[in-house]
Design a protein around this motif. Structure first.
Motif, PDB file in Angstrom:
ATOM      1  N   GLN A 145      31.971 -55.217 -18.695  1.00 59.96           N
ATOM      2  CA  GLN A 145      31.115 -53.435 -18.516  1.00 59.96           C
ATOM      3  C   GLN A 145      31.696 -53.127 -21.003  1.00 59.96           C
ATOM      4  N   CYS A 156      35.175 -46.047 -10.714  1.00 55.25           N
ATOM      5  CA  CYS A 156      34.623 -47.371 -12.161  1.00 55.25           C
ATOM      6  C   CYS A 156      34.608 -46.732 -13.413  1.00 55.25           C
ATOM      7  N   LEU A 157      35.246 -47.206 -14.885  1.00 55.81           N
ATOM      8  CA  LEU A 157      34.680 -47.135 -15.811  1.00 55.81           C
ATOM      9  C   LEU A 157      33.007 -46.801 -15.851  1.00 55.81           C
ATOM     10  N   HIS A 206      39.746 -55.684  -8.188  1.00 50.60           N
ATOM     11  CA  HIS A 206      38.066 -54.340  -8.663  1.00 50.60           C
ATOM     12  C   HIS A 206      37.915 -55.379 -10.074  1.00 50.60           C
ATOM     13  N   GLU A 207      38.880 -55.427 -10.689  1.00 51.68           N
ATOM     14  CA  GLU A 207      38.209 -56.482 -12.248  1.00 51.68           C
ATOM     15  C   GLU A 207      37.937 -57.868 -12.070  1.00 51.68           C
ATOM     16  N   HIS A 247      34.198 -57.430 -10.773  1.00 50.79           N
ATOM     17  CA  HIS A 247      33.357 -58.214 -12.035  1.00 50.79           C
ATOM     18  C   HIS A 247      33.175 -58.878 -12.815  1.00 50.79           C
TER      19      HIS A 247
HETATM   20 NI    NI Z   1      34.804 -50.751 -12.813  1.00 49.55          NI
END
Ligand code: NI
Length: 157
Positions: free
Chosen positions: A51, A90-91, A132-133, A136
């Motif tokens: 990210q 999500c950021l 979630h992480e 990624h």
């Molecule tokens: Ni995310």
């Protein structure tokens, strides 16, 4: 302290697969420290290195529960049970949210910043955040995990 720019949806890096970390050196520690600063500033509960444009299998998790702040390197889910359907964001997708289908419980193994393996487990938001992480790291985002019949919700500040 150094803040890094959080990449958003239109950046193709988010679809790439991150590489295993082999060297646990001061460069890795700087990355982890910068990620922590960035996560706190963004007021998030988790952040993956991809990210901020770094294709390494590094994630941070801090959902504000008894697990505290976790640095998980080369993490892998080793057990999962049940299902939960809750709202997720999500950021990197700042205007989107949606109800996903995730396991209620997960257990994972990962390495810490010095390369030592550890295990952690949890339910609810913690389990959701781990999934979630870790997603990624393989180029996946939560909009690919919507529960059946759910759609992406768009909101603007
Ligand atoms: Ni995310």
């Amino acid at each position: 302290m150094a803040l890094r720019n959080i990449r958003t949806e239109e950046d193709p890096v988010l679809k790439k697969v991150s590489r295993k970390v082999e060297v646990f050196d001061s460069r890795l520690h700087t990355l982890l420290d910068d990620m922590k600063d960035t996560l706190i500033k963004a007021d998030g509960v988790g952040l993956a290195a991809v990210q901020i444009g770094i294709l390494k299998r590094v994630v941070l998790i801090d959902v504000g529960d008894e697990h505290g702040f976790i640095e998980a390197i080369n993490g892998e889910i080793i057990d999962r049970k049940g299902e939960q359907r809750e709202i997720e964001g999500c950021l990197s997708l700042p205007e989107k949210s949606g109800i996903t289908s995730r396991p209620m419980y997960v257990k994972f193994k990962a390495q810490d910043r010095n390369g030592n393996w550890f295990e952690a487990e949890g339910e609810g938001l913690f389990a959701r955040c781990v999934c979630h992480e870790f997603d990624h790291l393989d180029g996946h985002v939560f909009t690919e995990r919507l529960a059946p019949g759910e759609r992406i919700r768009i909101s603007r500040d």
